[in-house]
Design a protein around this motif. Sequence first.
Motif, PDB file in Angstrom:
ATOM      1  N   GLN A 139       0.833  -1.209   0.000  1.00  0.00           N
ATOM      2  CA  GLN A 139       0.000   0.000   0.000  1.00  0.00           C
ATOM      3  C   GLN A 139       0.866   1.258   0.000  1.00  0.00           C
ATOM      4  OE1 GLN A 139      -3.700   0.126  -0.088  1.00  0.00           O
ATOM      5  NE2 GLN A 139      -2.815   1.985  -0.931  1.00  0.00           N
ATOM      6  N   ASP A 140       1.983   1.212   0.723  1.00  0.00           N
ATOM      7  CA  ASP A 140       2.893   2.361   0.762  1.00  0.00           C
ATOM      8  C   ASP A 140       3.490   2.624  -0.617  1.00  0.00           C
ATOM      9  OD1 ASP A 140       2.776   2.809   3.673  1.00  0.00           O
ATOM     10  OD2 ASP A 140       3.741   0.848   3.767  1.00  0.00           O
ATOM     11  N   ILE A 141       3.874   1.578  -1.317  1.00  0.00           N
ATOM     12  CA  ILE A 141       4.410   1.716  -2.677  1.00  0.00           C
ATOM     13  C   ILE A 141       3.356   2.331  -3.585  1.00  0.00           C
ATOM     14  CG2 ILE A 141       5.268   0.446  -4.692  1.00  0.00           C
ATOM     15  CD1 ILE A 141       6.398  -1.627  -2.624  1.00  0.00           C
ATOM     16  N   ASP A 142       2.139   1.804  -3.514  1.00  0.00           N
ATOM     17  CA  ASP A 142       1.039   2.362  -4.323  1.00  0.00           C
ATOM     18  C   ASP A 142       0.799   3.827  -3.995  1.00  0.00           C
ATOM     19  OD1 ASP A 142       0.684  -0.095  -5.557  1.00  0.00           O
ATOM     20  OD2 ASP A 142      -1.072  -0.650  -4.351  1.00  0.00           O
ATOM     21  N   ASP A 143       0.865   4.164  -2.712  1.00  0.00           N
ATOM     22  CA  ASP A 143       0.633   5.555  -2.294  1.00  0.00           C
ATOM     23  C   ASP A 143       1.704   6.489  -2.852  1.00  0.00           C
ATOM     24  OD1 ASP A 143      -1.602   4.731  -0.897  1.00  0.00           O
ATOM     25  OD2 ASP A 143      -0.665   4.870   1.081  1.00  0.00           O
TER      26      ASP A 143
ATOM     27  N   SER B 113       7.407  15.243  -8.173  1.00  0.00           N
ATOM     28  CA  SER B 113       8.449  14.840  -9.123  1.00  0.00           C
ATOM     29  C   SER B 113       9.375  13.809  -8.480  1.00  0.00           C
ATOM     30  CB  SER B 113       9.255  16.043  -9.595  1.00  0.00           C
ATOM     31  OG  SER B 113      10.155  16.469  -8.598  1.00  0.00           O
ATOM     32  N   ILE B 114       9.858  12.907  -9.292  1.00  0.00           N
ATOM     33  CA  ILE B 114      10.785  11.886  -8.812  1.00  0.00           C
ATOM     34  C   ILE B 114      12.061  12.537  -8.300  1.00  0.00           C
ATOM     35  CG2 ILE B 114      12.259   9.965  -9.570  1.00  0.00           C
ATOM     36  CD1 ILE B 114       9.886   9.042 -11.305  1.00  0.00           C
ATOM     37  N   GLU B 115      12.499  13.610  -8.964  1.00  0.00           N
ATOM     38  CA  GLU B 115      13.719  14.295  -8.547  1.00  0.00           C
ATOM     39  C   GLU B 115      13.566  14.894  -7.150  1.00  0.00           C
ATOM     40  OE1 GLU B 115      12.146  14.865 -11.494  1.00  0.00           O
ATOM     41  OE2 GLU B 115      13.526  13.630 -12.692  1.00  0.00           O
ATOM     42  N   GLU B 116      12.422  15.555  -6.897  1.00  0.00           N
ATOM     43  CA  GLU B 116      12.178  16.141  -5.569  1.00  0.00           C
ATOM     44  C   GLU B 116      12.107  15.043  -4.517  1.00  0.00           C
ATOM     45  OE1 GLU B 116       8.935  18.962  -3.202  1.00  0.00           O
ATOM     46  OE2 GLU B 116       8.390  18.128  -5.150  1.00  0.00           O
ATOM     47  N   PHE B 117      11.407  13.952  -4.848  1.00  0.00           N
ATOM     48  CA  PHE B 117      11.278  12.826  -3.920  1.00  0.00           C
ATOM     49  C   PHE B 117      12.656  12.252  -3.575  1.00  0.00           C
ATOM     50  CE2 PHE B 117      11.210   8.168  -3.642  1.00  0.00           C
ATOM     51  CZ  PHE B 117      10.560   8.018  -2.424  1.00  0.00           C
ATOM     52  N   LYS B 118      13.448  11.998  -4.589  1.00  0.00           N
ATOM     53  CA  LYS B 118      14.759  11.385  -4.373  1.00  0.00           C
ATOM     54  C   LYS B 118      15.650  12.294  -3.523  1.00  0.00           C
ATOM     55  CE  LYS B 118      18.521   9.076  -6.745  1.00  0.00           C
ATOM     56  NZ  LYS B 118      19.097   8.635  -8.008  1.00  0.00           N
ATOM     57  N   TYR B 119      15.644  13.591  -3.826  1.00  0.00           N
ATOM     58  CA  TYR B 119      16.448  14.538  -3.060  1.00  0.00           C
ATOM     59  C   TYR B 119      16.015  14.556  -1.583  1.00  0.00           C
ATOM     60  CZ  TYR B 119      18.401  18.848  -1.258  1.00  0.00           C
ATOM     61  OH  TYR B 119      19.060  19.762  -0.466  1.00  0.00           O
TER      62      TYR B 119
ATOM     63  N   ASN C 255      14.740   0.807  -0.800  1.00  0.00           N
ATOM     64  CA  ASN C 255      13.335   1.200  -0.975  1.00  0.00           C
ATOM     65  C   ASN C 255      13.211   2.411  -1.905  1.00  0.00           C
ATOM     66  OD1 ASN C 255      12.755  -0.839   0.819  1.00  0.00           O
ATOM     67  ND2 ASN C 255      12.209   0.497   2.511  1.00  0.00           N
ATOM     68  N   ILE C 256      14.118   3.369  -1.751  1.00  0.00           N
ATOM     69  CA  ILE C 256      14.107   4.558  -2.616  1.00  0.00           C
ATOM     70  C   ILE C 256      14.307   4.137  -4.068  1.00  0.00           C
ATOM     71  CG2 ILE C 256      15.315   6.699  -3.201  1.00  0.00           C
ATOM     72  CD1 ILE C 256      16.091   6.859  -0.154  1.00  0.00           C
ATOM     73  N   THR C 257      15.309   3.311  -4.298  1.00  0.00           N
ATOM     74  CA  THR C 257      15.602   2.839  -5.654  1.00  0.00           C
ATOM     75  C   THR C 257      14.437   2.039  -6.222  1.00  0.00           C
ATOM     76  OG1 THR C 257      17.959   2.761  -5.130  1.00  0.00           O
ATOM     77  CG2 THR C 257      17.228   1.480  -7.038  1.00  0.00           C
ATOM     78  N   HIS C 258      13.887   1.141  -5.412  1.00  0.00           N
ATOM     79  CA  HIS C 258      12.804   0.267  -5.866  1.00  0.00           C
ATOM     80  C   HIS C 258      11.551   1.044  -6.250  1.00  0.00           C
ATOM     81  CE1 HIS C 258       9.260  -2.365  -5.212  1.00  0.00           C
ATOM     82  NE2 HIS C 258       9.989  -3.206  -5.928  1.00  0.00           N
ATOM     83  N   VAL C 259      11.144   1.998  -5.409  1.00  0.00           N
ATOM     84  CA  VAL C 259       9.885   2.705  -5.679  1.00  0.00           C
ATOM     85  C   VAL C 259       9.985   3.561  -6.938  1.00  0.00           C
ATOM     86  CG1 VAL C 259      10.180   4.843  -4.328  1.00  0.00           C
ATOM     87  CG2 VAL C 259       7.911   3.774  -4.496  1.00  0.00           C
ATOM     88  N   ILE C 260      11.169   4.068  -7.218  1.00  0.00           N
ATOM     89  CA  ILE C 260      11.368   4.846  -8.455  1.00  0.00           C
ATOM     90  C   ILE C 260      11.410   3.909  -9.668  1.00  0.00           C
ATOM     91  CG2 ILE C 260      13.010   6.300  -9.707  1.00  0.00           C
ATOM     92  CD1 ILE C 260      13.773   7.510  -6.939  1.00  0.00           C
ATOM     93  N   LYS C 261      12.137   2.813  -9.531  1.00  0.00           N
ATOM     94  CA  LYS C 261      12.298   1.866 -10.645  1.00  0.00           C
ATOM     95  C   LYS C 261      10.979   1.225 -11.049  1.00  0.00           C
ATOM     96  CE  LYS C 261      15.178  -2.047 -11.985  1.00  0.00           C
ATOM     97  NZ  LYS C 261      16.225  -3.001 -11.546  1.00  0.00           N
ATOM     98  N   THR C 262      10.093   0.985 -10.079  1.00  0.00           N
ATOM     99  CA  THR C 262       8.831   0.300 -10.366  1.00  0.00           C
ATOM    100  C   THR C 262       7.713   1.251 -10.789  1.00  0.00           C
ATOM    101  OG1 THR C 262       8.230   0.362  -8.016  1.00  0.00           O
ATOM    102  CG2 THR C 262       9.315  -1.640  -8.842  1.00  0.00           C
TER     103      THR C 262
END
Length: 194
Positions: A145-149, A159-165, A184-191
């Motif tokens: 559910q967290d990944i979906d959220d 933005s993915i950039e803002e999230f990653k930073y 987890n950071i890498t996975h949620v962006i990759k998926t």
Amino acid sequence: MTEIYRDTPMAKAIFEMFDNLADFLEDRGAKPGSCKAYIFGGCALHLHTNARGSSDLDIELEAMERISPNELVLALDEVFFDDPETGPSSIVFDPNFTPTLAPLHEDYQEDAIWLNRNEEDSPIWVYLVQKVDLAVSKLGRYGDQDIDDIHTLFDHGLSIEEFKYRAEEARKYFPGNLNRLTGNITHVIKTYTK
């Protein structure tokens, strides 16, 4: 400016819960702004995206003088509302919620959106954590559910950039497993697929 969904049935129930809390605090002589509440979880996701909600209100309460969470549970009845998709629903205050185990940027409170700014005389000032801080907080538990959220927040302008930073900045203060958090950071962006 970030769009906040204030007029949905669930949003109205959330604000009713805070009105009830304000009444409770006023009855105990609380001064304006003596309590601050930061909304997290499914209710925060709903206010940001009008997507799924939650039946429990996850809030971090700050500066609650002489009032215990147990008193709040007894004082705050659940709020009922009609959800257009699922029918009769309700929201309850979750006294067990704490953001302390989740990764969070040190400025999440300072950057939160003050929702009842026009009610400065209220004993409770209600804040909604920014989309990016909500997403970062979900990296701690990191269930399906967290990944979906997090993906939903990407769909709604984060933005993915803002999230990653922000996630990398929060990593500096995270008390948990840093390798897992990085994964987890890498996975949620990759998926994420648009």
